[in-house]
Design a protein around this motif. Structure first.
Motif, mmCIF file in Angstrom:
data_model
loop_
_atom_site.group_PDB
_atom_site.id
_atom_site.type_symbol
_atom_site.label_atom_id
_atom_site.label_comp_id
_atom_site.label_asym_id
_atom_site.label_seq_id
_atom_site.Cartn_x
_atom_site.Cartn_y
_atom_site.Cartn_z
ATOM 1 N N PRO A 36 -7.289 -7.191 -33.806
ATOM 2 C CA PRO A 36 -6.375 -7.571 -32.722
ATOM 3 C C PRO A 36 -5.791 -6.354 -32.009
ATOM 4 O O PRO A 36 -5.794 -5.238 -32.541
ATOM 5 N N LEU A 37 -5.264 -6.588 -30.815
ATOM 6 C CA LEU A 37 -4.603 -5.544 -30.045
ATOM 7 C C LEU A 37 -3.441 -4.962 -30.848
ATOM 8 O O LEU A 37 -2.586 -5.698 -31.329
ATOM 9 N N THR A 38 -3.430 -3.627 -30.993
ATOM 10 C CA THR A 38 -2.395 -2.949 -31.789
ATOM 11 C C THR A 38 -1.929 -1.707 -31.038
ATOM 12 O O THR A 38 -2.304 -0.583 -31.372
ATOM 13 N N PRO A 39 -1.102 -1.867 -29.994
ATOM 14 C CA PRO A 39 -0.711 -0.699 -29.196
ATOM 15 C C PRO A 39 0.247 0.221 -29.941
ATOM 16 O O PRO A 39 1.094 -0.236 -30.716
ATOM 17 N N PRO A 40 0.118 1.535 -29.736
ATOM 18 C CA PRO A 40 1.069 2.488 -30.310
ATOM 19 C C PRO A 40 2.359 2.511 -29.499
ATOM 20 O O PRO A 40 2.466 1.852 -28.451
ATOM 21 N N GLU A 41 3.341 3.305 -29.940
ATOM 22 C CA GLU A 41 4.566 3.479 -29.164
ATOM 23 C C GLU A 41 4.336 4.358 -27.943
ATOM 24 O O GLU A 41 5.000 4.199 -26.915
ATOM 25 N N ALA A 42 3.401 5.305 -28.063
ATOM 26 C CA ALA A 42 3.105 6.203 -26.947
ATOM 27 C C ALA A 42 1.755 6.843 -27.185
ATOM 28 O O ALA A 42 1.214 6.831 -28.299
ATOM 29 N N VAL A 43 1.223 7.427 -26.118
ATOM 30 C CA VAL A 43 -0.044 8.163 -26.173
ATOM 31 C C VAL A 43 0.218 9.578 -25.677
ATOM 32 O O VAL A 43 0.877 9.769 -24.648
#
Length: 461
Positions: A36-43
């Motif tokens: 599933p979609l698992t976005p970080p806090e920042a890139v």
């Protein structure tokens, strides 16, 4: 969660090269397969080893997780920020730093892709051979100890990386390996980092072993009535010592998909796809010997790709097999298995895999780098059907268990990531606990790609 002080300190170093934009975070929270979609806090987009080291020191001070990101082509969720934190995108660290043609070595940054490196090397008469299919970044290929279609001749990343620069969890930068052909000096830290999936350090530079571009190249595809005959042909070819650069298997379902998606007219039966590298005389001899084995095993419809353009089309079609399979069932997603068995058990393993998939009622075309005993089933699943995903996961588990029973491994090239971690104890026993101890020694705060590869708290074999 990172606090305000962390963001202030990171902003000083990276400015607008640290992004919390939803689009950037979601782009770096996606997987090539079923996760599933698992976005970080920042890139973060670093440009130097020094910047990576500075970021790591800040993350250690604030206990913010760090996950490396190459081209995002991994299949086991390796680069997903499951504990939050920062994704480190190495795409701006994409230069060839040095080519030492006389030593057959190249020093590169981790974000350069294998295709870009080989384009840069074209005039030198050298090339980098490891070919996983996807145009992956070389840092990511090292972190997952990648291999691919040419491994049967040239080896995997394990055989083709001479040294690394690595940023450790406390921000120290270490250099592993050397430019020498061999060394007996201490622990092999290069080998330790290869396949560590970013859990022990962030790779910021690689020294790669190069090979001479072959004088002659010859490719072909041939059909078989039975998959057993095709796979047994591979066994005979390897056991006879016939030097092949690539020897790939695709089953009848993938042959049908190739015809549908690429406009080819292959017989809808199992096929082998082969390539030979060497001198004109060597390639001719290997091709003749291979043809004799194929004739004995009942192969037919031998089609040679005689020009560079034809060869490129052939291997582009093979490398595009995963995306072609996904496109053949609109709206589906894929779960790709990745077992590897001793070559003597290969035909038996493929037969058992086909039986398991059929018994589960799934669609699962099979292909693979069978020259080294590694094959994949592409299990095609309805995105809206959780029961089908659960069934596919069970089949993947059963295939991995089969490989272990045959003296093989749960992954030949895709690595562990999230998808296969549950089976590490079964394959490695107490050695998995040793891996956990190494991780704890080098990363006591568990900030480097947490949740992957090694045992978690209280989880021991």
């Amino acid at each position: 969660m990172a606090d305000a002080t962390f963001w202030q300190e990171a902003q000083v170093i990276f400015g607008n090269r640290i992004s919390k934009k939803r689009t950037d975070c979601e782009t770096h929270g996606q997987s090539e397969t079923w996760f599933p979609l698992t976005p970080p806090e920042a890139v973060v987009f670093p440009e130097t080893t020094e910047e990576v080291a500075a970021l790591t020191k800040i993350c250690a001070a604030h206990r913010v997780p760090l996950v490396g990101w190459g081209a995002g082509t991994s299949l086991e969720g390796h680069a997903l920020a499951v504990a939050g934190g920062i994704v480190v995108d190495f795409s701006r660290m994409n230069r060839v730093l040095e080519v030492r043609a006389e030593d057959r070595l190249a020093r590169v940054q981790p974000g350069i892709t294998r295709e870009a490196l080989n384009a840069d090397l074209r005039a030198t008469g050298l090339f980098f051979p490891v070919d996983p299919g996807a145009n992956a970044s070389l840092g990511g290929m090292a972190a997952t100890r990648a291999s691919g279609t040419t491994t049967v001749r040239y080896g995997s990343m394990r055989d083709n990386v001479a040294g690394l620069s690595v940023v450790l969890a406390d921000g120290r930068v270490i250099r592993t390996g050397s430019g020498a052909a061999k060394s007996a000096s201490g622990y092999d830290l290069t080998a330790l980092m290869l396949g560590s999936e970013g859990t022990l350090g962030l790779i910021t530079e690689l020294t790669l072993r190069l090979h001479g571009q072959p004088e002659a190249v010859s490719s072909a595809v041939c059909a078989f009535e039975r998959f057993e005959a095709a796979v047994e042909t591979v066994q005979h070819v390897i056991q006879l010592g016939i030097e092949v650069a690539r020897i790939e298997f695709v089953d009848e379902e993938i042959a049908r998909i190739f015809n549908k998606m690429n406009g080819t007219a292959l017989p809808e039966t199992p096929h082998l796809m082969i390539e030979f590298h060497g001198s004109d005389a060597g390639v001719a001899e290997a091709s003749e010997r291979f043809g004799e084995v194929v004739a004995e095993m009942g192969g037919a419809d031998f089609q040679w790709a005689t020009t560079t353009e034809e060869r490129n089309r052939l291997w582009k079609m093979r490398h595009g097999a995963y995306s072609a399979c996904i496109a053949s069932r609109p709206g589906c997603m894929g779960l790709v298995t990745d077992v590897c068995v001793p070559i003597s058990r290969l035909a038996e393993a493929v037969a058992q895999a086909r039986a398991l998939i059929a018994a589960a009622g799934l669609t699962g075309p099979i292909l693979g780098h069978v020259g080294d005993g590694n094959f994949h089933a592409i299990l095609l699943l309805d995105r809206e059907n959780p029961a089908e995903l659960a069934t596919a996961k069970q089949v993947a588990h059963d295939l991995a268990a089969m490989a272990l029973a045959m003296g093989g491994t749960i992954t030949g090239e895709h690595g562990i990531g999230l998808g296969k971690r549950a089976m590490m104890a079964e394959e490695h026993g107490q050695a998995w606990a040793v891996m956990g101890a190494i991780k704890a020694a080098l990363d006591p705060l568990n900030i480097l790609n947490p949740g992957k590869l090694v045992p978690q708290d209280g989880e021991m074999p």
